[in-house]
Design an enzyme around this catalytic site. Sequence first.
Site, PDB file in Angstrom:
ATOM      1  N   GLU A 122       3.724  -6.875   1.542  1.00 26.47           N
ATOM      2  CA  GLU A 122       3.494  -7.066   0.224  1.00 26.47           C
ATOM      3  C   GLU A 122       3.476  -5.917  -0.679  1.00 26.47           C
ATOM      4  O   GLU A 122       2.505  -5.554  -1.109  1.00 26.47           O
ATOM      5  CB  GLU A 122       1.972  -7.466   0.427  1.00 26.47           C
ATOM      6  CG  GLU A 122       1.592  -8.969   1.242  1.00 26.47           C
ATOM      7  CD  GLU A 122       0.070  -9.270   1.330  1.00 26.47           C
ATOM      8  OE1 GLU A 122      -0.887  -8.391   0.727  1.00 26.47           O
ATOM      9  OE2 GLU A 122      -0.202 -10.154   1.998  1.00 26.47           O
ATOM     10  N   GLY A 128       3.632  -3.392  -3.963  1.00 25.12           N
ATOM     11  CA  GLY A 128       3.498  -3.794  -5.387  1.00 25.12           C
ATOM     12  C   GLY A 128       4.110  -2.449  -5.899  1.00 25.12           C
ATOM     13  O   GLY A 128       5.104  -2.225  -6.418  1.00 25.12           O
ATOM     14  N   ARG A 129       2.939  -1.274  -5.811  1.00 26.95           N
ATOM     15  CA  ARG A 129       3.220   0.055  -6.388  1.00 26.95           C
ATOM     16  C   ARG A 129       4.820   0.462  -6.334  1.00 26.95           C
ATOM     17  O   ARG A 129       5.510   1.206  -7.295  1.00 26.95           O
ATOM     18  CB  ARG A 129       2.142   0.822  -6.292  1.00 26.95           C
ATOM     19  CG  ARG A 129       2.385   2.226  -7.056  1.00 26.95           C
ATOM     20  CD  ARG A 129       1.400   3.222  -6.539  1.00 26.95           C
ATOM     21  NE  ARG A 129      -0.005   2.734  -5.965  1.00 26.95           N
ATOM     22  CZ  ARG A 129      -1.165   2.507  -6.492  1.00 26.95           C
ATOM     23  NH1 ARG A 129      -1.026   3.322  -7.803  1.00 26.95           N
ATOM     24  NH2 ARG A 129      -2.263   2.217  -6.273  1.00 26.95           N
ATOM     25  N   ARG A 185      -5.740   3.742 -15.492  1.00 28.35           N
ATOM     26  CA  ARG A 185      -5.794   4.421 -14.508  1.00 28.35           C
ATOM     27  C   ARG A 185      -6.461   5.767 -14.462  1.00 28.35           C
ATOM     28  O   ARG A 185      -7.262   6.204 -13.874  1.00 28.35           O
ATOM     29  CB  ARG A 185      -4.377   4.380 -13.913  1.00 28.35           C
ATOM     30  CG  ARG A 185      -3.714   2.983 -13.556  1.00 28.35           C
ATOM     31  CD  ARG A 185      -2.571   3.136 -12.687  1.00 28.35           C
ATOM     32  NE  ARG A 185      -2.847   3.485 -11.294  1.00 28.35           N
ATOM     33  CZ  ARG A 185      -2.789   4.742 -10.674  1.00 28.35           C
ATOM     34  NH1 ARG A 185      -2.200   5.778 -11.349  1.00 28.35           N
ATOM     35  NH2 ARG A 185      -3.373   5.005  -9.571  1.00 28.35           N
ATOM     36  N   CYS A 195     -12.774   4.517 -28.579  1.00 30.03           N
ATOM     37  CA  CYS A 195     -14.342   5.080 -28.726  1.00 30.03           C
ATOM     38  C   CYS A 195     -14.937   5.485 -27.429  1.00 30.03           C
ATOM     39  O   CYS A 195     -15.985   4.667 -27.268  1.00 30.03           O
ATOM     40  CB  CYS A 195     -15.099   4.240 -29.733  1.00 30.03           C
ATOM     41  SG  CYS A 195     -14.275   4.397 -31.307  1.00 30.03           S
ATOM     42  N   GLU A 196     -14.479   6.058 -26.573  1.00 30.69           N
ATOM     43  CA  GLU A 196     -14.928   6.533 -25.371  1.00 30.69           C
ATOM     44  C   GLU A 196     -14.661   7.711 -24.852  1.00 30.69           C
ATOM     45  O   GLU A 196     -13.312   8.126 -25.004  1.00 30.69           O
ATOM     46  CB  GLU A 196     -14.541   5.423 -24.161  1.00 30.69           C
ATOM     47  CG  GLU A 196     -14.680   4.085 -24.239  1.00 30.69           C
ATOM     48  CD  GLU A 196     -15.999   3.467 -23.716  1.00 30.69           C
ATOM     49  OE1 GLU A 196     -16.603   4.240 -22.958  1.00 30.69           O
ATOM     50  OE2 GLU A 196     -16.349   2.503 -23.931  1.00 30.69           O
ATOM     51  N   GLY A 212       0.779  -1.197   0.114  1.00 25.22           N
ATOM     52  CA  GLY A 212      -0.048   0.000   0.074  1.00 25.22           C
ATOM     53  C   GLY A 212       0.725   1.203   0.075  1.00 25.22           C
ATOM     54  O   GLY A 212       0.170   2.550  -0.054  1.00 25.22           O
TER      55      GLY A 212
HETATM   56  N1  LLP Z   1      -1.662  -6.923  -0.955  1.00 23.59           N
HETATM   57  C1  LLP Z   1      -3.025  -7.057  -1.273  1.00 23.59           C
HETATM   58  C2  LLP Z   1      -3.691  -8.000  -0.703  1.00 23.59           C
HETATM   59  C3  LLP Z   1      -3.576  -6.278  -2.411  1.00 23.59           C
HETATM   60  O1  LLP Z   1      -4.576  -6.257  -2.788  1.00 23.59           O
HETATM   61  C4  LLP Z   1      -2.683  -5.499  -2.878  1.00 23.59           C
HETATM   62  C5  LLP Z   1      -3.010  -4.417  -3.942  1.00 23.59           C
HETATM   63  C6  LLP Z   1      -1.145  -5.229  -2.461  1.00 23.59           C
HETATM   64  C7  LLP Z   1      -0.737  -6.081  -1.534  1.00 23.59           C
HETATM   65  C8  LLP Z   1      -0.262  -4.206  -3.182  1.00 23.59           C
HETATM   66  O2  LLP Z   1      -0.571  -2.924  -2.946  1.00 23.59           O
HETATM   67  P1  LLP Z   1       0.335  -1.908  -3.511  1.00 23.59           P
HETATM   68  O3  LLP Z   1       1.653  -1.901  -2.665  1.00 23.59           O
HETATM   69  O4  LLP Z   1       0.564  -1.712  -4.901  1.00 23.59           O
HETATM   70  O5  LLP Z   1      -0.454  -0.446  -3.125  1.00 23.59           O
HETATM   71  N2  LLP Z   1      -5.150  -0.727  -9.577  1.00 23.59           N
HETATM   72  C9  LLP Z   1      -5.239   0.200  -8.456  1.00 23.59           C
HETATM   73  C10 LLP Z   1      -4.502  -0.389  -7.360  1.00 23.59           C
HETATM   74  C11 LLP Z   1      -5.118  -1.842  -6.820  1.00 23.59           C
HETATM   75  C12 LLP Z   1      -4.340  -2.422  -5.771  1.00 23.59           C
HETATM   76  C13 LLP Z   1      -5.018  -3.705  -5.495  1.00 23.59           C
HETATM   77  N3  LLP Z   1      -4.153  -4.230  -4.438  1.00 23.59           N
HETATM   78  C14 LLP Z   1      -4.380   1.309  -9.097  1.00 23.59           C
HETATM   79  O6  LLP Z   1      -3.957   1.335 -10.290  1.00 23.59           O
HETATM   80  O7  LLP Z   1      -4.211   2.412  -8.354  1.00 23.59           O
END
Ligand code: LLP
Length: 426
Positions: free
Chosen positions: A280, A282-283, A319, A349-350, A246
């Site tokens: 965990e 991601g981003r 996004r 086309c949106e 997150g």
């Molecule tokens: N763990 C779980 C259980 C998750 O559902 C997620 C992301 C993460 C870790 C990683 O979160 P991060 O560190 O990336 O914030 N599509 C959206 C983001 C959706 C996130 C979904 N879950 C966007 O483009 O902003």
Amino acid sequence: MLTDPPHSTFIGYRAGTLCVEDVPLPQIAASFGTPCYVYSRAQLTQAFHAFSRPFGTRPHLLCYAAKANSNLAILDLFARLGSGFDIVSGGELERVLAAGGDARKVVFSGVGKRVDEIELALDKGILCFNVESASELERISSIAARRKIDAAISLRVNPDVDPKTHPYISTGLRNNKFGVAFEDAFALYRRAHGLPGLRITGIDYHIGSQITEIPPFLDALDKLLGLVARLETEGIGLHHLDLGGGLGIRYADETPPEPGRYVEALLARLGDRRETIILEPGRALVGNAGVLLTRVEYLKPGPARNFAIVDAAMNDLMRPALYDAYHAIVPVQPGARETRHWEIVGPVCESGDFLGHGRDLALSEGDLLAVMSAGAYGMSMSSNYNTRARAAEAVVDGDAVHLVRARERVGDLFAGERRLPFPPQR
Ligand code: LLP
């Protein structure tokens, strides 16, 4: 020397041309065409170390959230750096394994795990199921008991804290579909303790995404630790604490904490606890390691608005259309020309097909643009809407470029489709 834009150490201008590491982006456009996602290996590596370094010798596991960007090259890179993975489908597990990831470092999150996905995860021997409901707990118990094995589980609890982010990416509030309500978690742990086929190993939360301040994470952690203490009095000891992902990144002028500062704040709050800490992210690992390279097809100035129609669209980067998200858009070779106010839009086309609103840029048809901070939730959320083949992906490593995903071919998009028999056969 790379200068501005300041999103990434390894993406910037050199001699008037935007480069990823040592490679000028026009070279990539010439080799692989546009639209093309381009990632920096050095940036990915640096981001990983920024999360892992503060742990020192403390037991921990980074489980990269594969959904952010699941290209095999990126999964492989992180696996080699020692990463585990947070997955949310059997498909992601297959990807992680195909990339050389270790199943024993995989945690499986998600509210809708199917029977076949649970079976696959048990076959492969994952580290832990992050269980999101009482029904899922029963399902995993019965599948594992039938196989006469124990499934390692943790409950994903919903700590009901406000991460102060976009509502579509908040997950830790009580009105979200994720996790087990905090007040139900204790009873469900006791239930799990009595069920066959389960081994309780941890506890987990993930409160949302693109969180740009530390307090919501600490609020969630405090609640979690309170619950862990209650569980200990019941004789339910945990091997790991999974504090989710997150952490946000800079898209425009946000000032999220550096990963190191975020990890240090968590560790300070954890004191000398002995459990293995799982994160965990991601981003924060991939977001600013990538750009989406696109070319201006047409300029369409008008009385109300000026449209720059580029060859990337909402199907490539969803996004902006989905969350009204802001991504900086910069010229690959800025000139001294006059700037105008442009709507940067794609060919889909949106009316929601835009990459950026009201951007002041000096544009000519044929120019290359880079959509910044596109490494996370870009390619992984792309689609084939309008029968558009998905973009190519390349990773730059110093002065070398590796095509890590070939541009999709249109024929592949309908290869699995069949026409109806004619005349009708009933
Ligand atoms: N763990 C779980 C259980 C998750 O559902 C997620 C992301 C993460 C870790 C990683 O979160 P991060 O560190 O990336 O914030 N599509 C959206 C983001 C959706 C996130 C979904 N879950 C966007 O483009 O902003």
